[in-house]
Scaffold this active site. Structure first.
Site, PDB file in Angstrom:
ATOM      1  N   LYS A  12       0.840  -1.204   0.000  1.00 57.60           N
ATOM      2  CA  LYS A  12       0.000   0.000   0.000  1.00 57.60           C
ATOM      3  C   LYS A  12       0.873   1.251   0.000  1.00 57.60           C
ATOM      4  O   LYS A  12       0.586   2.213  -0.703  1.00 57.60           O
ATOM      5  CB  LYS A  12      -0.898   0.033   1.248  1.00 57.60           C
ATOM      6  CG  LYS A  12      -2.163  -0.776   1.117  1.00 57.60           C
ATOM      7  CD  LYS A  12      -3.085  -0.484   2.303  1.00 57.60           C
ATOM      8  CE  LYS A  12      -4.198  -1.515   2.380  1.00 57.60           C
ATOM      9  NZ  LYS A  12      -4.992  -1.386   3.604  1.00 57.60           N
ATOM     10  N   ASP A  78      -9.738   2.161   4.469  1.00 54.59           N
ATOM     11  CA  ASP A  78     -10.425   0.919   4.813  1.00 54.59           C
ATOM     12  C   ASP A  78     -11.056   0.418   3.525  1.00 54.59           C
ATOM     13  O   ASP A  78     -11.607   1.210   2.758  1.00 54.59           O
ATOM     14  CB  ASP A  78     -11.491   1.136   5.890  1.00 54.59           C
ATOM     15  CG  ASP A  78     -11.935  -0.196   6.499  1.00 54.59           C
ATOM     16  OD1 ASP A  78     -11.051  -0.987   6.896  1.00 54.59           O
ATOM     17  OD2 ASP A  78     -13.139  -0.471   6.547  1.00 54.59           O
ATOM     18  N   SER A  79     -10.919  -0.877   3.265  1.00 49.70           N
ATOM     19  CA  SER A  79     -11.394  -1.383   1.984  1.00 49.70           C
ATOM     20  C   SER A  79     -11.938  -2.784   2.128  1.00 49.70           C
ATOM     21  O   SER A  79     -11.749  -3.434   3.164  1.00 49.70           O
ATOM     22  CB  SER A  79     -10.245  -1.363   0.966  1.00 49.70           C
ATOM     23  OG  SER A  79      -9.165  -2.139   1.438  1.00 49.70           O
ATOM     24  N   HIS A 189     -10.400   0.738  -6.923  1.00 51.01           N
ATOM     25  CA  HIS A 189     -11.042   1.466  -5.830  1.00 51.01           C
ATOM     26  C   HIS A 189     -10.026   2.314  -5.066  1.00 51.01           C
ATOM     27  O   HIS A 189     -10.237   3.484  -4.814  1.00 51.01           O
ATOM     28  CB  HIS A 189     -11.727   0.455  -4.900  1.00 51.01           C
ATOM     29  CG  HIS A 189     -10.869  -0.726  -4.510  1.00 51.01           C
ATOM     30  ND1 HIS A 189     -10.097  -1.417  -5.410  1.00 51.01           N
ATOM     31  CD2 HIS A 189     -10.638  -1.311  -3.308  1.00 51.01           C
ATOM     32  CE1 HIS A 189      -9.439  -2.369  -4.775  1.00 51.01           C
ATOM     33  NE2 HIS A 189      -9.751  -2.331  -3.498  1.00 51.01           N
TER      34      HIS A 189
HETATM   35  P1  IMP Z   1      -7.931  -3.456   5.057  1.00 53.54           P
HETATM   36  O1  IMP Z   1      -6.514  -3.537   4.597  1.00 53.54           O
HETATM   37  O2  IMP Z   1      -8.120  -3.524   6.514  1.00 53.54           O
HETATM   38  O3  IMP Z   1      -8.643  -2.296   4.418  1.00 53.54           O
HETATM   39  O4  IMP Z   1      -8.634  -4.793   4.562  1.00 53.54           O
HETATM   40  C1  IMP Z   1      -9.072  -4.891   3.286  1.00 53.54           C
HETATM   41  C2  IMP Z   1      -9.389  -6.331   2.935  1.00 53.54           C
HETATM   42  O5  IMP Z   1     -10.286  -6.287   1.824  1.00 53.54           O
HETATM   43  C3  IMP Z   1      -8.162  -7.079   2.449  1.00 53.54           C
HETATM   44  O6  IMP Z   1      -7.605  -7.837   3.462  1.00 53.54           O
HETATM   45  C4  IMP Z   1      -8.733  -7.936   1.342  1.00 53.54           C
HETATM   46  O7  IMP Z   1      -9.333  -9.065   1.881  1.00 53.54           O
HETATM   47  C5  IMP Z   1      -9.848  -7.085   0.768  1.00 53.54           C
HETATM   48  N1  IMP Z   1      -9.366  -6.207  -0.324  1.00 53.54           N
HETATM   49  C6  IMP Z   1      -9.314  -4.842  -0.310  1.00 53.54           C
HETATM   50  N2  IMP Z   1      -8.812  -4.378  -1.464  1.00 53.54           N
HETATM   51  C7  IMP Z   1      -8.539  -5.452  -2.213  1.00 53.54           C
HETATM   52  C8  IMP Z   1      -7.972  -5.606  -3.517  1.00 53.54           C
HETATM   53  O8  IMP Z   1      -7.596  -4.656  -4.213  1.00 53.54           O
HETATM   54  N3  IMP Z   1      -7.837  -6.882  -3.937  1.00 53.54           N
HETATM   55  C9  IMP Z   1      -8.211  -7.952  -3.216  1.00 53.54           C
HETATM   56  N4  IMP Z   1      -8.709  -7.871  -1.996  1.00 53.54           N
HETATM   57  C10 IMP Z   1      -8.888  -6.623  -1.488  1.00 53.54           C
END
Ligand code: IMP
Length: 206
Positions: A12, A78-79, A189
């Site tokens: 990231k 957050d994603s 995204h």
């Molecule tokens: P964060 O890093 O706490 O926002 O968690 C996001 C979670 O969503 C990740 O661990 C993945 O499971 C999923 N995710 C978010 N963005 C992507 C992407 O670009 N590709 C695949 N999985 C994603």
């Protein structure tokens, strides 16, 4: 001015440095900024969770060094993946789905299994990314980006991470694990939310 991004994820950070590099601010990970601490993501939306993280990390910095906080913008994201047929699951629980330590091969196979027999037109899904910023003086900014696709019928591709191998992009005829990192950044995204945040911050720093 320096920007601290609330993540420990180097992948990231690379993406963030690429997109926010033009702002002329120093861009640091939490570790590089010497900030340590876990913030509980107890919100109900991507935007809420990213703002909770940004505020939490800003507080940690302020408590450690109030002067440094006046020169710091904190960003957090957050994603996750929303599958329409599964009532937008796993959503904000994407990282925690089936347990944090469960492999993505298992998570991805489980989602394919739950969509067994479901036709393509009902397999619609999207990745969502919210980015929030806390600026010195308390101003807050938020952006959100989406990437639309459908859940594939099998795992395909070794690029990307997480749910990419089951996220089929009809316009490419490939999953987001089968396109290059540059191609993904251009439509993803996270890329969209980050570029929009870069524009907002440019205006703030002008
Ligand atoms: P964060 O890093 O706490 O926002 O968690 C996001 C979670 O969503 C990740 O661990 C993945 O499971 C999923 N995710 C978010 N963005 C992507 C992407 O670009 N590709 C695949 N999985 C994603």
């Amino acid at each position: 001015m320096r920007i601290v991004f609330a993540t420990g994820n180097e992948g990231k950070m690379r993406e963030i440095r690429g997109i926010l590099g033009g702002l002329g601010a120093e861009i640091l990970s939490m570790k590089e900024a010497g900030v340590d601490g876990d913030i509980e993501e107890n919100g109900t939306t991507f935007s809420e969770n990213s703002m909770i993280k940004a505020r939490g990390v800003y507080e940690l910095i302020k408590n450690a060094d109030a002067k440094a906080a006046q020169e710091t913008i904190v960003l957090a994201d957050d994603s996750g993946l929303e599958v329409d047929y599964l009532n937008k699951e796993p959503g904000i629980y994407s990282a925690r789905y089936m347990g944090r330590d469960t492999s993505y091969t298992e998570k991805n196979n489980n989602i394919i299994e739950r969509l067994n027999g479901v036709p393509d037109e009902k397999r619609t899904a999207r990745f969502v990314c919210a980015i929030s910023a806390v600026l010195p003086g308390g101003k807050e900014l938020s952006t959100i980006g989406n990437m639309e696709g459908i859940i594939g019928h099998k795992i395909a591709g070794t690029g990307g991470f997480g749910y990419d191998p089951i996220f089929f992009l009809p316009q490419y005829g490939k999953t987001s694990a089968e396109i290059s990192a540059d191609e993904k950044n251009a439509i993803s995204h996270r890329g969209k939310a980050l570029r929009e945040m870069a524009e907002l911050l440019k205006a703030e720093l002008a």
